[in-house]
Design an enzyme around this catalytic site. Structure first.
Site, PDB file in Angstrom:
ATOM      1  N   GLY A   7     -24.204  -0.963 -28.574  1.00 29.24           N
ATOM      2  CA  GLY A   7     -24.865   0.097 -29.313  1.00 29.24           C
ATOM      3  C   GLY A   7     -26.075   0.701 -28.621  1.00 29.24           C
ATOM      4  CB  SER A   8     -28.609   2.965 -30.072  1.00 37.96           C
ATOM      5  OG  SER A   8     -29.197   2.101 -31.033  1.00 37.96           O
ATOM      6  CB  CYS A  15      -6.255  -1.002   5.577  1.00 40.18           C
ATOM      7  SG  CYS A  15      -4.534  -1.512   5.407  1.00 40.18           S
ATOM      8  CG  LEU A  29     -25.913  -3.025 -24.095  1.00 39.67           C
ATOM      9  CD1 LEU A  29     -26.743  -4.052 -23.339  1.00 39.67           C
ATOM     10  CD2 LEU A  29     -24.520  -3.585 -24.410  1.00 39.67           C
ATOM     11  CG  ASN A  30     -25.587   2.840 -25.192  1.00 34.40           C
ATOM     12  OD1 ASN A  30     -24.808   2.091 -24.599  1.00 34.40           O
ATOM     13  ND2 ASN A  30     -25.191   3.671 -26.143  1.00 34.40           N
ATOM     14  CD  GLU A  65      -1.436   3.900   3.914  1.00 31.10           C
ATOM     15  OE1 GLU A  65      -2.559   4.050   4.423  1.00 31.10           O
ATOM     16  OE2 GLU A  65      -1.218   3.172   2.916  1.00 31.10           O
ATOM     17  NE  ARG A  81     -12.108   1.662 -26.041  1.00 30.97           N
ATOM     18  CZ  ARG A  81     -12.129   1.207 -27.290  1.00 30.97           C
ATOM     19  NH1 ARG A  81     -11.064   0.571 -27.769  1.00 30.97           N
ATOM     20  NH2 ARG A  81     -13.203   1.380 -28.049  1.00 30.97           N
ATOM     21  CG  HIS A  94      -2.025  -1.027   1.107  1.00 31.57           C
ATOM     22  ND1 HIS A  94      -3.039  -1.125   2.031  1.00 31.57           N
ATOM     23  CD2 HIS A  94      -2.274  -1.986   0.176  1.00 31.57           C
ATOM     24  CE1 HIS A  94      -3.867  -2.088   1.677  1.00 31.57           C
ATOM     25  NE2 HIS A  94      -3.421  -2.642   0.565  1.00 31.57           N
ATOM     26  CB  ALA A 123     -18.384   9.384 -30.204  1.00 34.10           C
TER      27      ALA A 123
END
Length: 366
Positions: free
Chosen positions: A295-296, A75, A298-299, A52, A184, A50, A154
């Site tokens: 695509g559209s 933690c 599924l969106n 720290e 991504r 980690h 897009a």
């Protein structure tokens, strides 16, 4: 330097872990003694030391009596590594400045409590909003046990994601596409529907230097994916998981599995993959974040089921027209304006020649 300036320094360190630590959070730490930074570190890779620990190990002098600035509460439990709170106590750190508390039920204030009981001075909430924001994905996943889903679209100025012939390369400019590949790199998985695979034959890879490929997630209720599709290649470098239903061709399923593709079969829901069940399954597999790229149809289905948490849209200064040209969100659509999906906390900026809009999904009628 002030507490805020040191914390900002730690935040910049934390961001270096982007794409490498999931499903863990990104964390940065800075050790200061007598007004000088004597050690720094960040969580570099899942399962490894980690922030720290790295900061203390790399300190250029003894850390006894020093102040440590850490973006997330240390933690207090044994996981893949020992508890960091105990390490700070054993190292005789004098003061601990924390950006935000850890929502993990195994931590949840216990780190702060352990430090205070040991006599350390503890300050919580320095640049809290900024510290929570960089771990938006972790904060969601650790509390909900389901992936944080970002829908990326897009489109042209008139709202088209492709021409009437299906041509979509390229709607946006190079700067916008580069930013998408950085996203991504950030997420654990990238999800598309079968129509996107059939029409675009995408690779769904991350094409930036040093980038990490997300796991490819394909929603295909009847296993129509061609055996030579690009998303099925290079399994050694980038894994693919296909979600299907009990309506699928079992011979096709066997052929895919022989290629090294993981096929997950769910009972169908009106002929389709049950998206809520699929998302829960992915959460159980420690996939903490998903980039949804269409695509559209599924969106729309993901939005309708309340499974999208953030939307990032790129708008290009172009006009395509066409009544039959697809839009970012299709499907059956909502019948009334009151049923529309509302967005909040909208951000707008230019990326190269394109406009970028980012917003959180508030829900229907909110």
């Amino acid at each position: 330097m002030t507490d805020e300036q040191y914390m900002e320094y730690a935040l910049n360190l934390a961001k270096k872990g982007e794409g490498h630590v999931a499903p863990n959070p990104m964390v940065g730490a800075v050790i200061v003694k007598n007004g000088r930074i004597i050690g720094e570190g960040y969580h570099e890779k899942y399962g490894e030391a980690h922030a720290e620990v790295n900061a203390i190990q790399r300190a250029i002098e003894a850390v006894e009596g020093a102040t440590i600035y850490v973006t997330l509460e240390p933690c207090a439990h044994y996981g893949k590594t020992p508890p960091c709170a105990q390490l700070l106590i054993d190292s005789k750190i004098k003061r601990v400045v924390i950006g935000c508390l850890d929502p993990n039920r195994l931590v949840g204030g216990q780190g702060v409590q352990m430090l205070k009981e040991a006599g350390l001075s503890v300050t919580v909430g320095v640049l809290q909003n900024e510290c929570e924001k960089i771990n938006e994905i972790f904060m969601h996943y650790i509390t909900q046990k389901q992936p944080f889903v970002i829908m990326k679209t897009a489109m042209t100025l008139d709202g088209k994601i492709a021409s009437v012939t299906g041509d979509s390369k390229w709607i946006t400019g190079s700067k916008a596409r580069e930013q998408v590949h950085k996203l991504r790199h950030r997420v654990s998985g990238i999800m598309v529907g079968i129509e996107t695979v059939l029409v675009d034959n995408p690779f769904l890879s991350c094409r930036i230097p040093g980038g990490v490929h997300p796991i490819r997630l394909i929603v295909d209720s009847k296993l129509r994916v061609p055996l030579d599709a690009n998303v099925l290649n290079n399994q050694e470098q980038q894994k693919t998981i296909v979600a299907t239903t009990n309506l699928c061709d079992k011979n096709k399923q066997k052929a895919l599995e022989e290629k090294g593709i993981e096929v997950v079969c769910f009972p169908h829901q009106e002929g389709q993959v049950n998206l809520k069940t699929w998302i829960c399954w992915l959460g159980e597999r420690k996939i903490d974040s998903i980039l949804l790229e269409g695509g559209s149809t599924l969106n729309f289905s993901m939005l309708k089921e309340g499974l999208v948490h953030r939307i990032e849209t790129y708008i290009a200064p172009k006009i395509l027209g066409g009544n039959q040209a697809p839009t970012p969100v299709g499907g059956e659509g909502f019948k009334q304006m009151i049923d529309a999906i509302y967005l909040r906390e909208m951000q707008v900026k230019t990326v190269g020649e394109d406009l970028w809009i980012c917003a959180k999904v508030a829900g229907k009628g909110d």
